[in-house]
Design an enzyme around this catalytic site. Structure first.
Site, PDB file in Angstrom:
ATOM      1  N   GLU A  25       0.809  -1.215   0.000  1.00 37.02           N
ATOM      2  CA  GLU A  25       0.000   0.000   0.000  1.00 37.02           C
ATOM      3  C   GLU A  25       0.845   1.269   0.000  1.00 37.02           C
ATOM      4  O   GLU A  25       0.312   2.362  -0.093  1.00 37.02           O
ATOM      5  CB  GLU A  25      -0.896   0.049   1.244  1.00 37.02           C
ATOM      6  CG  GLU A  25      -1.784  -1.160   1.408  1.00 37.02           C
ATOM      7  CD  GLU A  25      -2.835  -0.952   2.489  1.00 37.02           C
ATOM      8  OE1 GLU A  25      -3.922  -0.473   2.150  1.00 37.02           O
ATOM      9  OE2 GLU A  25      -2.543  -1.269   3.655  1.00 37.02           O
ATOM     10  N   CYS A  72      -6.936  -5.570  -3.964  1.00 36.94           N
ATOM     11  CA  CYS A  72      -8.212  -5.449  -3.263  1.00 36.94           C
ATOM     12  C   CYS A  72      -8.637  -3.996  -3.092  1.00 36.94           C
ATOM     13  O   CYS A  72      -9.557  -3.703  -2.343  1.00 36.94           O
ATOM     14  CB  CYS A  72      -8.152  -6.150  -1.918  1.00 36.94           C
ATOM     15  SG  CYS A  72      -6.889  -5.493  -0.830  1.00 36.94           S
TER      16      CYS A  72
HETATM   17  C1  PEP Z   1      -6.492  -0.021   0.095  1.00 37.17           C
HETATM   18  O1  PEP Z   1      -5.843   0.861   0.655  1.00 37.17           O
HETATM   19  O2  PEP Z   1      -6.554  -0.152  -1.129  1.00 37.17           O
HETATM   20  C2  PEP Z   1      -7.269  -0.978   0.895  1.00 37.17           C
HETATM   21  C3  PEP Z   1      -7.844  -2.019   0.351  1.00 37.17           C
HETATM   22  O3  PEP Z   1      -7.404  -0.697   2.217  1.00 37.17           O
HETATM   23  P1  PEP Z   1      -8.376   0.418   2.801  1.00 37.17           P
HETATM   24  O4  PEP Z   1      -9.156   1.001   1.668  1.00 37.17           O
HETATM   25  O5  PEP Z   1      -9.235  -0.246   3.811  1.00 37.17           O
HETATM   26  O6  PEP Z   1      -7.413   1.396   3.397  1.00 37.17           O
HETATM   27 MG    MG Z   2      -5.484   0.658   2.819  1.00 35.64          MG
END
Ligand code: PEP
Ligand code: MG
Length: 756
Positions: free
Chosen positions: A605, A676
């Site tokens: 991320e 995701c």
């Molecule tokens: C993302 O950062 O793409 C992720 C799936 O996590 P979140 O959106 O919950 O931060």
């Molecule tokens: Mg995230």
């Protein structure tokens, strides 16, 4: 100058109508520049003409009548060029265009500046003077600053339909009031507004009426008495500490709380049927505005005292309860900043739409709304939230538009669109049992992102092959303390049980950034660069270990648990999280549990995890890209900030290249790469993602059948050539257009516009 500017802006913002705002503006600007005429022209966007809307110094009878084409005269030139024009003798300028009716023949000096909002020319502001002279630099800077302020007011008027007076063609749709924001979750929601607002924030208190005036009066009297008592105590306590003049402040407070003063006014408003909090806000607001408009600096500062007093009373009014509002059968949740937990509080089946003034499509509240299939519009600037309680709204999540008090014809139109959407969804249901396989036989796995148990039904019926991301923070948000190990085990086991033997990837607690737990507040200047994700849980191993134990225990007999860690930014963090997980596992083995160690992965991320993706892949079973965060960190664009939302684009070539790098590294280590983030549910992006080589895509259940439709219709060979083509481009918008064209050519246009 700054002082003058502040006063003008305050007055302009306080105006009830656009006309009033403009006439205050021209008058005050003329006075401030000490000149003889100030005039504002607004752009009739439909006809591309500048319409004279207010003047102090030219013929007022021509307001609304004079129209100038961008090619005409100096005013037109300012609008056309989009830059200031400053000339000392206008009649001798080659672009001078004489309009006899407006009476400008006596003016020589001319300074015009464009009024620009988000790069769009909204109008032109000019000052003129008889004497031939050049307006100096300070005057020019002043006018530019004023016009920037005016741009916001005009944009708001435009959004609320108050710009109708600029157009010469009467158009029914101009009567319809709407606000534009960011289209965040597609769909149409029709219902009545419930305002969610933070407590102890007077400005956020919504307008609400009451049937029980007596109860409101008595509630208010009790709150005022309590504040009076607090102030008496404060006064006594500080008697020896504060000089007498400072002590006098308490007497002022007490006098203001006298029944003949503020409380009397609030009671009057309550007696008209307004609830106590709302009446308090109205009265305090009025006084603050009066004080702020005062010449005397000392008196102006007194506005702060009034505000403080208002807040103190409000705290008592709100003290006894954190009462949930009455939710209509069809609720549209609106707020300055709607939170994820506010969504969860609405009883099941009653939430039809979400509208938030702040935030963007990638804010967590939008992600949760997407998971729940609730049409959502984020980042709606200047929406008068507090005035919308109980008002009927239509949320158009396709175009990011919110209609206020819509006429029946419009409601019907939208109901029709919604029906078409449902029909498309029903047709796509036929794909449920079919694999996500391209026409040239490349197979991908499609998983769902989930966080709510109530989502499970939808997830299963979408044809998901498992859960690619379980946002474990969601059950943490719906509580008033950390859930115990047993409470967590029960929730996790339910999810694992429903999906078994399909895999369920549980992410360890990911809070911080815009995900706050009500009982674990994190106050930081830069929350997205701060204490979030794995950083928090590594600092609180007791929380991490309890969760890890709960997940592992929940998996007993199911054997389908996978675990992943969020926000990994260095190898040591990942190693440490794995060590803790192993520790929890060892403890459970010692306690006699018979479970296999789960597959463990890390989320990619942040850019540092991209760079180290090979090393991460060598240590873990899989990599899962969180493209929501990765995009914000690669592009340096806060995913939550409305102002820069236009720069946030997961199709940016820099992001696409990073994704390719991660996938290649995972594959080089023989590991699985999945994604995701929200882009996995974006039909145009999916073409790029399959070509990049992702093994699995995880998305909201509502998106899954649609993405399967894309995969089953676009051959991998075509996707790969499209990827090669878009990687040669620089502009994310051009990339999107290119990919969307491919969807349209493949007869999948229904995925990118409303209806079928
Ligand atoms: C993302 O950062 O793409 C992720 C799936 O996590 P979140 O959106 O919950 O931060
Ligand atoms: Mg995230």
């Amino acid at each position: 100058m700054l002082k003058v500017m502040r006063r003008v802006v305050q007055e302009v913002n306080g105006a009830e109508t656009l006309e009033e705002a403009l006439s205050i503006m021209v008058q005050r600007v003329r006075e401030a520049v000490e000149t003889q005429a100030c005039t504002v022209f607004l752009m009739d966007q439909e006809h591309q003409e500048l319409v004279m809307m207010a003047t102090d110094g030219l013929n007022p009878e021509m307001v609304g009548k004079v129209r100038i084409k961008p090619a005409d005269g100096l005013v037109g030139l300012v609008g056309k060029r989009g830059e200031p024009i400053n000339v000392d003798d206008a009649p001798t300028h080659p672009s001078y265009h004489y309009i006899p009716e407006i009476g400008e023949e006596r003016y020589k000096a001319f300074l015009g500046v464009p009024i620009v909002h988000h790069r769009r020319i909204m109008g032109v502001l000019i000052v003129q003077q008889e004497e031939a002279r050049r307006f100096d630099e300070a005057e020019e800077a002043f006018l530019i600053t004023m016009s920037a302020q005016l741009a916001g007011v005009i944009a708001h008027a435009e959004a609320t339909g108050k710009m109708a007076s600029v157009s010469r063609v009467p158009n029914n749709y101009k009567e319809i009031h709407f606000f534009d924001g960011i289209a965040s979750v597609p769909g149409v929601g029709i219902g009545h507004a419930v305002v969610v607002y933070p407590l102890a924030d007077l400005d956020a208190v919504p307008d609400r009426s009451t049937d029980d005036i007596a109860a409101e009066l008595s509630k208010f009297a009790t709150a005022v008495a309590a504040v009076r008592e607090d102030i008496q105590v404060l006064k006594k306590r500080t008697k020896t500490m504060l000089p007498e003049e400072e002590q006098a402040l308490f007497d002022v407070y007490l006098r203001l709380l006298d029944n003949n003063s503020l409380p009397g006014e609030v009671n009057n408003v309550i007696n008209t049927g307004v609830w106590a909090e709302g009446a308090l806000r109205q009265v305090i607001d009025l006084h603050i505005r009066q004080f702020e408009a005062m010449e005397d600096a000392y008196l102006r500062e007194r506005a702060i005292d009034i505000k403080d007093l208002g807040r103190r009373v409000l705290l008592y009014l709100q003290q006894d309860k954190r009462k949930l509002p009455k939710y209509p059968e069809q609720t549209i949740l609106i707020g300055d900043e709607v939170t994820a937990s506010a969504l969860i509080e609405v009883p099941e089946g009653q939430l039809m739409g979400v509208v938030s003034s702040k935030g963007s499509s990638n804010s967590h509240v939008a992600i949760l709304a997407r998971a729940m299939g609730i049409p959502t519009v984020m980042g709606v600037p200047k929406m008068p939230v507090t005035q919308l309680e109980g008002v009927e709204l239509i949320v158009n999540g396709y175009h990011g538009r919110v209609y206020v008090n819509p006429p029946a014809t419009l409601r019907k139109e939208f109901a029709l669109l919604a029906a078409e959407e449902r029909q498309l969804d029903e047709e796509l249901e036929q794909l449920r049992e079919l694999p996500a396989e391209t026409p040239d036989n490349y197979r991908l796995n499609l998983y769902v992102n989930t966080g709510l148990i109530s989502d499970v039904e939808r997830s299963l019926s979408s044809g998901a092959e498992g859960v690619g991301l379980y946002r474990s923070e969601v059950p943490f948000m719906a509580r008033e303390r950390f859930p115990s190990e047993e409470e967590q085990r029960i929730i996790y086991r339910q999810l694992l049980g429903v999906f078994a033997p399909k895999p369920v990837t549980m992410r360890t607690l990911d809070v911080g950034g815009d995900k706050a737990l009500p009982y674990f507040p994190i106050e930081e200047a830069n929350p997205f660069l701060g204490w979030r994700g794995i950083r928090v849980t590594l600092d609180h191993p007791e929380v991490f270990l309890v969760q890890a134990r709960a997940m592992l225990r929940a998996s007993e007999g199911h054997h389908n648990l996978q675990i992943m860690f969020p926000m990994i930014s260095c190898i040591t963090e990942a190693d440490e999280a794995l060590r803790l997980l192993r520790q929890a596992y060892q403890e459970l083995l010692e306690e006699g549990l018979d479970i296999p160690f789960p597959a463990v992965g890390v989320m990619v991320e942040v850019p540092s995890a991209v760079s180290q993706s090979k090393a991460l892949a060598s240590r873990f079973d899989f990599l899962s890209v969180g493209s929501n965060d990765l995009t914000q960190y690669i592009l340096a664009v806060d995913r939550n900030n409305t102002r820069v939302a236009n720069l946030y684009n997961a199709l940016h070539p820099a992001v696409l290249r990073a994704l390719k790098y991660v996938v290649d590294n995972a594959h080089a280590e023989g590991k699985i790469a999945s994604i995701c983030g929200e882009m996995a549910g974006d039909p145009a992006a999916v073409i790029a993602l399959m070509a990049i080589g992702f093994d699995a895509l995880s998305m909201s259940a509502a998106s899954l059948p649609r993405m399967k439709w894309v995969i089953r219709n676009i051959p991998m060979t075509q996707a790969r050539s499209l990827l090669d083509e878009v990687l040669m481009m620089h502009d994310p918008k051009e990339i999107r257009r290119h990919l969307e064209n491919a969807l349209i050519e493949a007869d999948l246009g229904g995925l990118i516009w409303a209806g079928k």
